[in-house]
Design an enzyme around this catalytic site. Sequence first.
Site, PDB file in Angstrom:
ATOM      1  N   GLY A  69       0.865  -1.189   0.000  1.00 34.15           N
ATOM      2  CA  GLY A  69       0.000   0.000   0.000  1.00 34.15           C
ATOM      3  C   GLY A  69       0.898   1.234   0.000  1.00 34.15           C
ATOM      4  NE  ARG A  70      -2.883   6.629   0.628  1.00 30.99           N
ATOM      5  CZ  ARG A  70      -4.010   5.980   0.945  1.00 30.99           C
ATOM      6  NH1 ARG A  70      -3.965   4.960   1.782  1.00 30.99           N
ATOM      7  NH2 ARG A  70      -5.164   6.332   0.437  1.00 30.99           N
ATOM      8  CB  ILE A  71       3.120   2.440   4.777  1.00 36.15           C
ATOM      9  CG1 ILE A  71       2.115   3.468   5.328  1.00 36.15           C
ATOM     10  CG2 ILE A  71       4.364   2.398   5.671  1.00 36.15           C
ATOM     11  CD1 ILE A  71       1.494   3.107   6.669  1.00 36.15           C
ATOM     12  CD  GLU A  84      -0.201  -2.170  20.032  1.00 42.05           C
ATOM     13  OE1 GLU A  84      -0.761  -1.049  19.974  1.00 42.05           O
ATOM     14  OE2 GLU A  84       0.448  -2.634  19.089  1.00 42.05           O
ATOM     15  CB  ALA A 122       1.224  -3.915   9.788  1.00 37.46           C
ATOM     16  NE  ARG A 123      -3.793  -1.507  13.934  1.00 44.62           N
ATOM     17  CZ  ARG A 123      -3.306  -0.329  13.541  1.00 44.62           C
ATOM     18  NH1 ARG A 123      -2.003  -0.176  13.347  1.00 44.62           N
ATOM     19  NH2 ARG A 123      -4.114   0.702  13.377  1.00 44.62           N
ATOM     20  CG  HIS A 174       1.060   1.173  17.792  1.00 46.50           C
ATOM     21  ND1 HIS A 174      -0.031   0.349  17.762  1.00 46.50           N
ATOM     22  CD2 HIS A 174       1.055   1.812  16.596  1.00 46.50           C
ATOM     23  CE1 HIS A 174      -0.676   0.484  16.617  1.00 46.50           C
ATOM     24  NE2 HIS A 174      -0.024   1.373  15.888  1.00 46.50           N
ATOM     25  CB  ILE A 175       6.378   5.289  18.264  1.00 47.35           C
ATOM     26  CG1 ILE A 175       7.612   4.419  17.957  1.00 47.35           C
ATOM     27  CG2 ILE A 175       6.084   5.325  19.751  1.00 47.35           C
ATOM     28  CD1 ILE A 175       8.926   5.044  18.410  1.00 47.35           C
ATOM     29  N   GLY A 176       4.823   4.219  15.114  1.00 46.42           N
ATOM     30  CA  GLY A 176       5.041   4.361  13.667  1.00 46.42           C
ATOM     31  C   GLY A 176       4.818   5.767  13.132  1.00 46.42           C
TER      32      GLY A 176
END
Length: 320
Positions: free
Chosen positions: A156-158, A267, A237-238, A286-288
């Site tokens: 995808g975009r990322i 989390e 991602a997750r 979780h600091i993406g």
Amino acid sequence: MKPKVFITRKIPQEIVEKIEAVCSVEMWEQEEIPIPREILLTKIQDIDGLFCLLTETIDEELLSNAKNLKVVSNMAVGYNNIDIEAAKQRGVIITNTPGVLTETTADLTFALLMATSRRLFEASSYLRNGEWRTWSPMQLTGQDIFEATIGIVGMGRIGEAVARRAKGFDMKVLYHNRNQKPEVEDMIGVEYVELDQLLQQSDFVVILTPYSKETVDLISERELSFMKPTAVLINTARGGIVNEEALYNALRDKKIWAAGIDVFETEPVQLDHPLLTLPNVVVLPHIGSASIKTRLKMAELAADNLIKGVTNQTPDHVVE
Ligand code: GLV
């Protein structure tokens, strides 16, 4: 009368003011403590719009409590915290914040890849713990990044933004995605392969696919067994996409070399989680998308989506 909205966490004042110009606003004023479910269940009853984070579960129970709700604006690109079907059935619009966090999340993904492969956190602790006695040929040696093969799961975009960065390191870029993307192949120079092939050939496997029923445990014991013993797995991602028990076993038994993890099944992750006991794992909370500029842009976009949703305009980023 102004539409009524509720914001589930303290967000920057300038964004609150932007929403207040159009809406009557109530906000959960805490920064570090999520709103308790029972409070959200009562707050939802008479509002027209909800501004929420990925820490809130928006399900049938919550939606059935909401009589006037028109829009749920999620300040995140991922929306696995929301039951989209239940919202659709009730005519509630769901929005997210794509685009604005792409480059920042790709930066963090690459930072994690580099920190993991070159053992930055281990090396830093080694120095701080007074273990550094001398320079030594094989001390704290890691894996090279330049000219290595990176396999991106989810183009995808990322994924694209990570591929562009990888090209700057002269990496060979493989990808796997639900649909093949010839335009991205031409533009960036990436090669589509089946997932098993990607796992077998990559020095870095980077997970960037959305979390859904189809991607739960996408990477588990079988998939990890295909990876090279020198390979590094990165997940920004997750959590649930990579089975954590299988990952722990693979890392412990040196079936793969290391992992960089920004996301967890649950989390915040518990401090006694087995993955945290391993030296070859770099963990982040979780600091993406966590740059100041990007978080502001996400809040602003979520505010725009919210305002449009409660004023009967179509928001720019509706999740279908
Ligand atoms: C963060 O994980 C997001 O989905 O925006």
